[in-house]
Scaffold this motif. Structure first.
Motif, short mmCIF file in Angstrom:
data_model
loop_
_atom_site.label_atom_id
_atom_site.label_comp_id
_atom_site.label_asym_id
_atom_site.label_seq_id
_atom_site.Cartn_x
_atom_site.Cartn_y
_atom_site.Cartn_z
N ASP A 1 0.86 -1.18 0.00
CA ASP A 1 0.00 0.00 0.00
C ASP A 1 0.90 1.24 0.00
O ASP A 1 1.79 1.36 0.84
CB ASP A 1 -0.88 0.00 1.26
CG ASP A 1 -1.86 1.15 1.27
OD1 ASP A 1 -1.40 2.31 1.42
OD2 ASP A 1 -3.07 0.90 1.16
N ASP B 1 0.45 4.21 0.92
CA ASP B 1 0.30 5.10 2.06
C ASP B 1 0.82 4.48 3.35
O ASP B 1 1.53 5.14 4.13
CB ASP B 1 -1.18 5.48 2.24
CG ASP B 1 -1.72 6.26 1.05
OD1 ASP B 1 -0.97 7.10 0.51
OD2 ASP B 1 -2.88 6.02 0.67
N THR B 2 0.51 3.20 3.57
CA THR B 2 0.91 2.54 4.82
C THR B 2 2.13 1.64 4.67
O THR B 2 2.72 1.22 5.66
CB THR B 2 -0.24 1.70 5.37
OG1 THR B 2 -0.49 0.60 4.46
CG2 THR B 2 -1.51 2.54 5.51
N GLU C 1 1.98 -1.31 3.86
CA GLU C 1 1.56 -2.63 4.32
C GLU C 1 1.57 -3.62 3.16
O GLU C 1 1.13 -3.31 2.05
CB GLU C 1 0.16 -2.54 4.92
CG GLU C 1 -0.29 -3.79 5.64
CD GLU C 1 -1.59 -3.55 6.39
OE1 GLU C 1 -1.60 -3.75 7.62
OE2 GLU C 1 -2.59 -3.17 5.74
#
Length: 377
Positions: free
Chosen positions: A257, A259-260, A262
Protein backbone atom coordinates in the motif's frame (compact mmCIF):
# COMPACT_ATOMS: atom_id res chain seq x y z
CA UNK A 1 60.04 -9.13 3.22
CA UNK A 2 60.72 -5.99 5.20
CA UNK A 3 57.79 -4.03 6.61
CA UNK A 4 56.86 -1.44 5.53
CA UNK A 5 59.77 -0.93 3.07
CA UNK A 6 58.96 -3.87 0.80
CA UNK A 7 55.16 -3.57 0.85
CA UNK A 8 54.13 -2.68 -2.71
CA UNK A 9 51.74 0.20 -3.24
CA UNK A 10 48.90 -0.70 -5.60
CA UNK A 11 46.60 1.95 -7.03
CA UNK A 12 44.06 2.85 -9.66
CA UNK A 13 42.56 6.28 -10.27
CA UNK A 14 40.47 6.20 -7.07
CA UNK A 15 41.78 3.60 -4.60
CA UNK A 16 45.24 2.97 -3.14
CA UNK A 17 46.45 -0.13 -1.33
CA UNK A 18 49.41 0.71 0.92
CA UNK A 19 51.23 -0.46 4.02
CA UNK A 20 49.44 0.17 7.30
CA UNK A 21 50.76 2.88 9.60
CA UNK A 22 50.16 3.79 13.23
CA UNK A 23 47.84 6.53 11.96
CA UNK A 24 45.43 3.77 10.87
CA UNK A 25 44.94 2.43 14.40
CA UNK A 26 42.20 4.82 15.48
CA UNK A 27 40.15 4.65 12.24
CA UNK A 28 40.54 0.84 12.13
CA UNK A 29 39.29 0.67 15.71
CA UNK A 30 36.29 2.84 14.75
CA UNK A 31 35.50 0.64 11.73
CA UNK A 32 35.50 -2.47 13.91
CA UNK A 33 32.73 -1.02 16.10
CA UNK A 34 30.36 -1.39 13.15
CA UNK A 35 27.73 -4.10 13.89
CA UNK A 36 27.94 -5.43 10.33
CA UNK A 37 31.71 -5.77 10.62
CA UNK A 38 31.30 -7.75 13.82
CA UNK A 39 28.52 -9.86 12.35
CA UNK A 40 30.44 -11.07 9.32
CA UNK A 41 34.08 -11.21 10.40
CA UNK A 42 36.09 -13.02 13.07
CA UNK A 43 37.29 -9.90 14.90
CA UNK A 44 37.02 -10.01 18.70
CA UNK A 45 33.77 -8.74 20.19
CA UNK A 46 33.92 -6.41 22.01
CA UNK A 47 36.69 -4.90 19.92
CA UNK A 48 39.12 -2.84 21.98
CA UNK A 49 41.67 -0.24 20.91
CA UNK A 50 44.38 -2.68 21.98
CA UNK A 51 43.07 -5.17 19.39
CA UNK A 52 43.62 -2.62 16.62
CA UNK A 53 47.07 -1.77 17.96
CA UNK A 54 48.11 -5.43 18.04
CA UNK A 55 46.73 -6.18 14.58
CA UNK A 56 48.34 -3.22 12.81
CA UNK A 57 51.68 -2.97 14.65
CA UNK A 58 52.40 -6.66 15.31
CA UNK A 59 50.22 -9.13 13.39
CA UNK A 60 50.29 -7.44 9.96
CA UNK A 61 54.06 -6.69 9.95
CA UNK A 62 54.94 -10.18 11.22
CA UNK A 63 52.93 -11.84 8.46
CA UNK A 64 54.50 -9.68 5.75
CA UNK A 65 57.94 -10.65 7.02
CA UNK A 66 57.04 -14.35 7.15
CA UNK A 67 55.15 -14.29 3.84
CA UNK A 68 52.07 -15.89 5.43
CA UNK A 69 49.67 -13.00 4.78
CA UNK A 70 49.89 -9.78 2.77
CA UNK A 71 47.60 -7.11 4.18
CA UNK A 72 47.12 -3.61 2.83
CA UNK A 73 45.32 -0.57 4.13
CA UNK A 74 42.68 0.59 1.65
CA UNK A 75 42.89 4.35 1.15
CA UNK A 76 40.02 6.21 -0.49
CA UNK A 77 39.34 9.93 -0.66
CA UNK A 78 42.50 10.47 1.38
CA UNK A 79 41.26 8.34 4.29
CA UNK A 80 41.78 4.86 5.70
CA UNK A 81 38.77 2.92 4.42
CA UNK A 82 39.48 -0.69 5.38
CA UNK A 83 41.83 -3.61 4.94
CA UNK A 84 42.34 -6.32 2.32
CA UNK A 85 44.69 -9.27 2.61
CA UNK A 86 45.99 -12.16 0.53
CA UNK A 87 46.82 -15.47 2.24
CA UNK A 88 49.14 -17.64 0.13
CA UNK A 89 48.76 -21.42 0.22
CA UNK A 90 50.52 -24.34 -1.43
CA UNK A 91 50.06 -24.90 -5.13
CA UNK A 92 49.98 -21.28 -6.30
CA UNK A 93 46.53 -20.62 -4.84
CA UNK A 94 45.35 -18.63 -1.87
CA UNK A 95 42.50 -16.77 -0.21
CA UNK A 96 41.52 -13.13 -0.14
CA UNK A 97 39.72 -11.36 2.69
CA UNK A 98 38.50 -7.80 3.03
CA UNK A 99 36.51 -5.36 5.12
CA UNK A 100 35.36 -1.85 4.32
CA UNK A 101 34.32 1.10 6.47
CA UNK A 102 30.60 1.93 6.51
CA UNK A 103 31.20 5.43 5.14
CA UNK A 104 32.96 4.05 2.05
CA UNK A 105 30.37 1.43 1.12
CA UNK A 106 28.32 1.81 -2.04
CA UNK A 107 31.04 3.63 -3.98
CA UNK A 108 32.72 0.65 -5.64
CA UNK A 109 35.74 1.02 -3.34
CA UNK A 110 35.90 -2.60 -2.27
CA UNK A 111 35.52 -3.93 -5.81
CA UNK A 112 38.40 -1.73 -6.96
CA UNK A 113 40.56 -2.85 -4.05
CA UNK A 114 39.76 -6.49 -4.72
CA UNK A 115 40.72 -6.20 -8.39
CA UNK A 116 44.04 -4.61 -7.43
CA UNK A 117 44.84 -7.35 -4.92
CA UNK A 118 43.85 -10.17 -7.29
CA UNK A 119 45.98 -8.72 -10.09
CA UNK A 120 48.93 -8.58 -7.69
CA UNK A 121 48.38 -12.23 -6.69
CA UNK A 122 48.50 -13.28 -10.34
CA UNK A 123 51.62 -11.20 -10.88
CA UNK A 124 53.21 -13.21 -8.07
CA UNK A 125 52.48 -16.46 -9.87
CA UNK A 126 49.19 -17.47 -8.28
CA UNK A 127 46.89 -19.56 -10.47
CA UNK A 128 43.69 -19.05 -8.47
CA UNK A 129 42.30 -16.77 -5.76
CA UNK A 130 39.52 -17.99 -3.46
CA UNK A 131 36.94 -15.80 -1.73
CA UNK A 132 34.98 -16.94 1.32
CA UNK A 133 32.13 -15.39 3.30
CA UNK A 134 29.55 -16.58 5.78
CA UNK A 135 26.22 -17.35 4.14
CA UNK A 136 24.06 -14.25 4.21
CA UNK A 137 26.85 -11.73 3.69
CA UNK A 138 25.29 -10.35 0.52
CA UNK A 139 27.52 -7.26 0.43
CA UNK A 140 30.71 -9.32 0.31
CA UNK A 141 29.21 -11.72 -2.21
CA UNK A 142 28.24 -8.87 -4.52
CA UNK A 143 31.76 -7.42 -4.38
CA UNK A 144 33.22 -10.82 -5.31
CA UNK A 145 30.68 -11.20 -8.14
CA UNK A 146 31.51 -7.76 -9.53
CA UNK A 147 35.22 -8.63 -9.49
CA UNK A 148 34.62 -11.77 -11.55
CA UNK A 149 34.62 -14.52 -8.92
CA UNK A 150 32.53 -17.50 -10.05
CA UNK A 151 31.51 -21.13 -9.46
CA UNK A 152 29.97 -20.30 -6.09
CA UNK A 153 29.26 -23.20 -3.74
CA UNK A 154 27.88 -23.41 -0.21
CA UNK A 155 29.85 -25.43 2.33
CA UNK A 156 27.74 -26.36 5.37
CA UNK A 157 29.60 -25.49 8.58
CA UNK A 158 32.59 -24.55 6.43
CA UNK A 159 33.72 -21.61 8.55
CA UNK A 160 34.36 -20.93 12.22
CA UNK A 161 33.45 -17.67 13.90
CA UNK A 162 34.42 -17.23 17.54
CA UNK A 163 34.18 -20.96 18.17
CA UNK A 164 30.90 -21.49 16.28
CA UNK A 165 30.66 -23.32 12.96
CA UNK A 166 28.83 -21.38 10.23
CA UNK A 167 27.81 -22.17 6.66
CA UNK A 168 30.12 -20.60 4.16
CA UNK A 169 30.04 -19.41 0.57
CA UNK A 170 33.14 -20.04 -1.53
CA UNK A 171 33.91 -18.77 -5.04
CA UNK A 172 37.11 -18.27 -7.01
CA UNK A 173 38.76 -16.60 -9.96
CA UNK A 174 41.55 -18.13 -12.05
CA UNK A 175 44.44 -16.38 -13.75
CA UNK A 176 42.85 -16.67 -17.19
CA UNK A 177 39.33 -15.69 -16.10
CA UNK A 178 37.98 -12.34 -17.22
CA UNK A 179 37.63 -10.20 -14.06
CA UNK A 180 34.07 -9.17 -14.87
CA UNK A 181 30.66 -10.18 -13.45
CA UNK A 182 29.34 -13.53 -14.63
CA UNK A 183 25.60 -13.58 -15.28
CA UNK A 184 23.04 -11.13 -13.90
CA UNK A 185 22.55 -9.89 -10.37
CA UNK A 186 19.13 -8.29 -10.64
CA UNK A 187 17.91 -5.26 -8.70
CA UNK A 188 14.40 -4.68 -7.34
CA UNK A 189 13.30 -1.23 -8.51
CA UNK A 190 10.55 0.58 -6.68
CA UNK A 191 7.60 0.95 -9.04
CA UNK A 192 4.72 3.29 -8.19
CA UNK A 193 1.65 2.65 -10.33
CA UNK A 194 -2.00 3.68 -9.84
CA UNK A 195 -2.15 3.37 -6.06
CA UNK A 196 0.20 0.38 -5.80
CA UNK A 197 3.84 0.29 -4.78
CA UNK A 198 6.15 -2.53 -5.85
CA UNK A 199 9.30 -2.78 -3.71
CA UNK A 200 11.76 -5.30 -2.32
CA UNK A 201 10.65 -7.59 0.48
CA UNK A 202 11.69 -6.58 3.98
CA UNK A 203 11.94 -8.52 7.23
CA UNK A 204 8.98 -6.54 8.58
CA UNK A 205 6.75 -8.15 5.92
CA UNK A 206 6.90 -11.52 7.68
CA UNK A 207 3.70 -11.09 9.72
CA UNK A 208 1.56 -10.21 6.71
CA UNK A 209 3.28 -12.93 4.69
CA UNK A 210 2.25 -15.50 7.30
CA UNK A 211 -1.34 -14.24 7.18
CA UNK A 212 -1.48 -14.44 3.40
CA UNK A 213 0.08 -17.90 3.14
CA UNK A 214 -2.16 -19.41 5.81
CA UNK A 215 -5.26 -18.15 4.00
CA UNK A 216 -7.43 -20.99 2.68
CA UNK A 217 -7.55 -19.66 -0.89
CA UNK A 218 -3.80 -19.14 -1.03
CA UNK A 219 -3.24 -22.65 0.30
CA UNK A 220 -5.64 -24.05 -2.29
CA UNK A 221 -3.83 -22.60 -5.29
CA UNK A 222 -0.23 -22.73 -4.01
CA UNK A 223 -0.15 -26.37 -3.06
CA UNK A 224 3.54 -26.46 -2.19
CA UNK A 225 3.17 -24.05 0.73
CA UNK A 226 3.85 -25.45 4.21
CA UNK A 227 0.74 -25.93 6.32
CA UNK A 228 0.68 -24.22 8.72
CA UNK A 229 2.89 -21.49 7.30
CA UNK A 230 5.12 -20.26 10.12
CA UNK A 231 7.62 -17.49 10.86
CA UNK A 232 10.59 -19.57 9.72
CA UNK A 233 8.84 -20.17 6.41
CA UNK A 234 8.24 -16.44 5.91
CA UNK A 235 11.85 -15.60 6.79
CA UNK A 236 13.11 -18.30 4.45
CA UNK A 237 10.97 -16.95 1.62
CA UNK A 238 12.27 -13.40 2.10
CA UNK A 239 15.88 -14.62 2.18
CA UNK A 240 15.34 -16.73 -0.94
CA UNK A 241 14.27 -13.63 -2.86
CA UNK A 242 17.82 -12.31 -2.36
CA UNK A 243 19.31 -15.54 -3.67
CA UNK A 244 17.14 -15.36 -6.80
CA UNK A 245 18.42 -11.85 -7.48
CA UNK A 246 22.05 -12.84 -6.93
CA UNK A 247 22.00 -15.92 -9.14
CA UNK A 248 19.95 -14.26 -11.90
CA UNK A 249 16.94 -16.55 -11.51
CA UNK A 250 14.26 -13.94 -10.89
CA UNK A 251 12.92 -10.76 -9.36
CA UNK A 252 10.19 -10.66 -6.73
CA UNK A 253 8.35 -7.58 -5.57
CA UNK A 254 6.37 -7.05 -2.42
CA UNK A 255 3.13 -5.37 -3.43
CA UNK A 256 2.55 -2.66 -0.84
CA UNK A 257 0.00 0.00 0.00
CA UNK A 258 1.63 3.31 -1.02
CA UNK A 259 0.30 5.10 2.06
CA UNK A 260 0.91 2.54 4.82
CA UNK A 261 3.57 0.37 3.10
CA UNK A 262 1.56 -2.63 4.32
CA UNK A 263 2.14 -5.86 2.37
CA UNK A 264 -0.68 -6.67 -0.07
CA UNK A 265 0.87 -9.53 -2.02
CA UNK A 266 3.69 -10.66 -4.24
CA UNK A 267 4.45 -10.59 -7.95
CA UNK A 268 7.50 -12.25 -9.47
CA UNK A 269 9.20 -12.66 -12.83
CA UNK A 270 11.27 -15.83 -12.67
CA UNK A 271 12.81 -18.68 -14.67
CA UNK A 272 15.10 -16.05 -16.20
CA UNK A 273 17.88 -18.61 -16.61
CA UNK A 274 15.67 -20.96 -18.60
CA UNK A 275 17.93 -23.63 -20.03
CA UNK A 276 16.50 -23.31 -23.55
CA UNK A 277 15.31 -19.71 -23.94
CA UNK A 278 17.28 -17.02 -22.09
CA UNK A 279 14.91 -14.32 -23.35
CA UNK A 280 11.77 -15.56 -21.59
CA UNK A 281 10.40 -15.36 -18.09
CA UNK A 282 7.42 -16.60 -16.10
CA UNK A 283 5.06 -14.41 -14.10
CA UNK A 284 3.59 -15.56 -10.80
CA UNK A 285 1.63 -13.82 -8.06
CA UNK A 286 -0.49 -14.13 -4.94
CA UNK A 287 -2.52 -11.66 -2.90
CA UNK A 288 -3.16 -11.06 0.79
CA UNK A 289 -6.90 -11.49 1.48
CA UNK A 290 -7.16 -7.74 2.19
CA UNK A 291 -6.09 -6.93 -1.37
CA UNK A 292 -8.56 -9.08 -3.29
CA UNK A 293 -11.26 -7.57 -5.45
CA UNK A 294 -9.60 -4.16 -5.63
CA UNK A 295 -7.64 -4.46 -8.87
CA UNK A 296 -4.39 -4.48 -6.91
CA UNK A 297 -3.00 -7.59 -8.56
CA UNK A 298 -3.83 -6.53 -12.10
CA UNK A 299 -2.00 -3.25 -11.51
CA UNK A 300 0.98 -4.95 -9.88
CA UNK A 301 1.34 -7.43 -12.74
CA UNK A 302 1.23 -4.55 -15.22
CA UNK A 303 4.15 -2.94 -13.40
CA UNK A 304 6.14 -6.16 -13.41
CA UNK A 305 5.50 -6.68 -17.13
CA UNK A 306 6.77 -3.19 -17.93
CA UNK A 307 10.02 -3.85 -16.06
CA UNK A 308 10.41 -7.30 -17.61
CA UNK A 309 10.20 -5.91 -21.15
CA UNK A 310 12.53 -2.96 -20.45
CA UNK A 311 16.00 -3.57 -21.99
CA UNK A 312 18.79 -4.58 -19.61
CA UNK A 313 20.84 -1.54 -20.59
CA UNK A 314 17.94 0.61 -19.38
CA UNK A 315 17.75 -1.19 -16.05
CA UNK A 316 15.13 -3.82 -16.91
CA UNK A 317 15.13 -7.57 -17.43
CA UNK A 318 15.34 -7.52 -21.21
CA UNK A 319 12.69 -10.19 -21.78
CA UNK A 320 11.17 -10.99 -25.16
CA UNK A 321 8.39 -13.30 -24.00
CA UNK A 322 6.54 -13.92 -20.75
CA UNK A 323 4.47 -16.96 -19.83
CA UNK A 324 1.88 -17.40 -17.11
CA UNK A 325 -0.02 -20.41 -15.79
CA UNK A 326 -3.29 -20.44 -13.84
CA UNK A 327 -4.95 -23.52 -12.41
CA UNK A 328 -8.34 -24.78 -13.55
CA UNK A 329 -10.91 -23.06 -11.37
CA UNK A 330 -8.70 -20.12 -10.41
CA UNK A 331 -10.74 -17.63 -12.37
CA UNK A 332 -9.31 -14.62 -10.51
CA UNK A 333 -5.78 -15.49 -11.61
CA UNK A 334 -6.91 -16.08 -15.17
CA UNK A 335 -8.66 -12.72 -15.18
CA UNK A 336 -5.45 -10.94 -14.10
CA UNK A 337 -3.66 -12.50 -17.07
CA UNK A 338 -6.35 -11.49 -19.55
CA UNK A 339 -6.63 -7.92 -18.24
CA UNK A 340 -2.89 -7.51 -18.86
CA UNK A 341 -3.08 -8.69 -22.45
CA UNK A 342 -1.85 -12.26 -22.08
CA UNK A 343 -3.14 -14.60 -24.78
CA UNK A 344 -4.41 -18.07 -23.98
CA UNK A 345 -2.13 -20.56 -25.65
CA UNK A 346 -3.57 -23.84 -24.44
CA UNK A 347 -4.16 -26.19 -21.56
CA UNK A 348 -1.63 -28.37 -19.78
CA UNK A 349 -3.51 -31.45 -18.65
CA UNK A 350 -3.20 -32.70 -15.07
CA UNK A 351 -0.15 -30.45 -14.61
CA UNK A 352 -0.77 -28.99 -11.15
CA UNK A 353 -1.18 -31.09 -7.98
CA UNK A 354 -3.96 -30.30 -5.54
CA UNK A 355 -4.16 -30.91 -1.81
CA UNK A 356 -6.41 -33.94 -2.23
CA UNK A 357 -3.70 -35.89 -4.03
CA UNK A 358 -5.10 -35.28 -7.49
CA UNK A 359 -4.05 -33.02 -10.35
CA UNK A 360 -5.62 -30.01 -12.02
CA UNK A 361 -5.24 -28.73 -15.54
CA UNK A 362 -3.28 -25.53 -16.03
CA UNK A 363 -4.38 -22.76 -18.37
CA UNK A 364 -1.35 -21.45 -20.28
CA UNK A 365 -0.89 -17.82 -21.36
CA UNK A 366 1.86 -15.86 -23.02
CA UNK A 367 2.71 -12.26 -23.84
CA UNK A 368 5.32 -10.94 -26.29
CA UNK A 369 7.14 -7.67 -25.92
CA UNK A 370 5.78 -6.73 -29.34
CA UNK A 371 2.14 -7.32 -28.36
CA UNK A 372 -0.16 -4.39 -27.84
CA UNK A 373 -0.91 -4.25 -24.10
CA UNK A 374 -3.59 -2.38 -22.17
CA UNK A 375 -2.26 0.97 -21.03
CA UNK A 376 0.48 1.16 -23.67
CA UNK A 377 0.56 3.23 -26.81
Amino acid sequence: MRFPEDVPTLADDAVTLRAHTVADIQPAYAVCQDPEMQRWTTIPVPYELSNAEHYLTEFVPANWRAGTSWAWAIEYDGRYAGTIDLRPAEGNVGDVGFAIAPWARGNGVMTRALRLAVAYAFDQGWERVNWRAYVGNWGSRRVAWKAGFRNLVTIPAGGVQRGVRRDEWVASIARDDVPEPQGNWWRVPVIELDGVRLRAFESTDAKRLIEACNDARTQEWLVGLPKPYQLEDAEGFIESRLENLANGEGVSWAIADPDTDELLGNVSVFDLRNRIDKTMGEVGYWAHPDARGRGVMSTAVRGAIGHAFTPVEDGGLGRRRLVLFAAEGNTASQRVAEVNGFARTGRERAASPDRDGGFRDLHAFDLLSTDQRPGTA
